[in-house]
Write a protein that holds these residues in place. Structure first.
Motif, PDB file in Angstrom:
ATOM      1  N   ASP A  44       1.020  -1.076  -0.028  1.00 19.79           N
ATOM      2  CA  ASP A  44       0.025  -0.173  -0.095  1.00 19.79           C
ATOM      3  C   ASP A  44       0.943   1.205   0.034  1.00 19.79           C
ATOM      4  OD1 ASP A  44      -2.229  -1.624  -0.011  1.00 19.79           O
ATOM      5  OD2 ASP A  44      -2.420  -1.368   2.126  1.00 19.79           O
ATOM      6  N   THR A  47       2.420   1.837  -3.426  1.00 22.24           N
ATOM      7  CA  THR A  47       1.363   2.456  -4.291  1.00 22.24           C
ATOM      8  C   THR A  47       1.065   3.908  -4.289  1.00 22.24           C
ATOM      9  OG1 THR A  47       0.261   0.134  -4.457  1.00 22.24           O
ATOM     10  CG2 THR A  47      -1.414   2.153  -4.976  1.00 22.24           C
ATOM     11  N   GLU A  48       0.946   4.320  -3.072  1.00 21.71           N
ATOM     12  CA  GLU A  48       0.893   5.771  -2.510  1.00 21.71           C
ATOM     13  C   GLU A  48       2.132   6.642  -2.989  1.00 21.71           C
ATOM     14  OE1 GLU A  48      -0.078   5.998   1.576  1.00 21.71           O
ATOM     15  OE2 GLU A  48      -1.865   4.731   1.401  1.00 21.71           O
ATOM     16  N   LEU A  50       4.160   5.727  -5.372  1.00 17.69           N
ATOM     17  CA  LEU A  50       4.259   5.775  -6.869  1.00 17.69           C
ATOM     18  C   LEU A  50       3.299   6.854  -7.289  1.00 17.69           C
ATOM     19  CD1 LEU A  50       5.100   4.655  -9.616  1.00 17.69           C
ATOM     20  CD2 LEU A  50       3.517   3.112  -9.478  1.00 17.69           C
ATOM     21  N   GLU A  51       2.181   6.895  -6.720  1.00 17.99           N
ATOM     22  CA  GLU A  51       1.243   8.167  -7.229  1.00 17.99           C
ATOM     23  C   GLU A  51       1.754   9.463  -6.689  1.00 17.99           C
ATOM     24  OE1 GLU A  51      -2.435   7.113  -4.873  1.00 17.99           O
ATOM     25  OE2 GLU A  51      -2.791   5.483  -6.334  1.00 17.99           O
ATOM     26  N   HIS A  52       2.320   9.500  -5.704  1.00 20.58           N
ATOM     27  CA  HIS A  52       3.054  10.861  -5.414  1.00 20.58           C
ATOM     28  C   HIS A  52       4.399  11.074  -6.246  1.00 20.58           C
ATOM     29  CE1 HIS A  52       4.674  14.003  -2.878  1.00 20.58           C
ATOM     30  NE2 HIS A  52       5.962  13.226  -2.963  1.00 20.58           N
ATOM     31  N   SER A  53       4.992  10.146  -6.642  1.00 18.59           N
ATOM     32  CA  SER A  53       6.053  10.255  -7.356  1.00 18.59           C
ATOM     33  C   SER A  53       5.552  10.933  -8.865  1.00 18.59           C
ATOM     34  CB  SER A  53       6.816   9.051  -7.629  1.00 18.59           C
ATOM     35  OG  SER A  53       6.332   8.193  -8.484  1.00 18.59           O
ATOM     36  N   VAL A  54       4.618  10.391  -9.375  1.00 20.72           N
ATOM     37  CA  VAL A  54       4.182  10.835 -10.573  1.00 20.72           C
ATOM     38  C   VAL A  54       3.835  12.328 -10.739  1.00 20.72           C
ATOM     39  CG1 VAL A  54       2.143  10.714 -12.254  1.00 20.72           C
ATOM     40  CG2 VAL A  54       3.065   8.731 -11.449  1.00 20.72           C
ATOM     41  N   LYS A  55       3.262  12.851  -9.620  1.00 21.06           N
ATOM     42  CA  LYS A  55       2.909  14.291  -9.264  1.00 21.06           C
ATOM     43  C   LYS A  55       4.000  14.987  -9.038  1.00 21.06           C
ATOM     44  CE  LYS A  55      -1.298  13.316  -7.040  1.00 21.06           C
ATOM     45  NZ  LYS A  55      -2.125  13.262  -5.611  1.00 21.06           N
TER      46      LYS A  55
END
Length: 114
Positions: A44, A47-48, A50-55
């Motif tokens: 988990d 996953t979080e 990875l989402e932050h890294s995209v931003k």
């Protein structure tokens, strides 16, 4: 259910950084449940992150220090995820081909390709 006699790679390291293993025949024991919960939390968190890294990577205003922290955190998350994958892979039941010693997976006849 057949007893499971192999060692389970746990999702944490010992104080000296070496891997920790669990030897047990039961899958629902206290340490097994703790390891399952820890693996889930690590996945988990990955996953979080990875989402932050995209931003962060999409933001042209991200500075070098922020990118270094992100790279360090991503490396740690990848290490956790790889440990979970290895541990879970070792606990998968052996396939028929592996048990027969072939280890190459299913074979299809020429007719299967038309």
């Amino acid at each position: 259910m057949t007893p499971h006699n192999e060692l389970r790679l746990l999702p944490w390291s010992g104080p000296d950084g070496k891997p920790c293993f669990l030897s047990t025949d039961e899958t629902g024991g206290t340490l097994s449940r703790l390891a399952d919960h820890t693996e889930s939390a690590q996945l988990d968190a990955g996953t979080e992150l990875l989402e932050h890294s995209v931003k962060v990577l999409a933001d042209e205003q991200s500075d070098l220090e922020e990118l270094r922290f992100l790279a360090r955190d991503l490396a740690e998350a990848l290490q956790d995820v790889l440990r979970v994958a290895i541990s879970r892979g070792h606990r998968l039941p052996a396939s028929d081909a592996t048990e027969r010693g072939g280890g190459q997976g299913p074979r299809l006849s020429a007719e299967a390709f038309g």
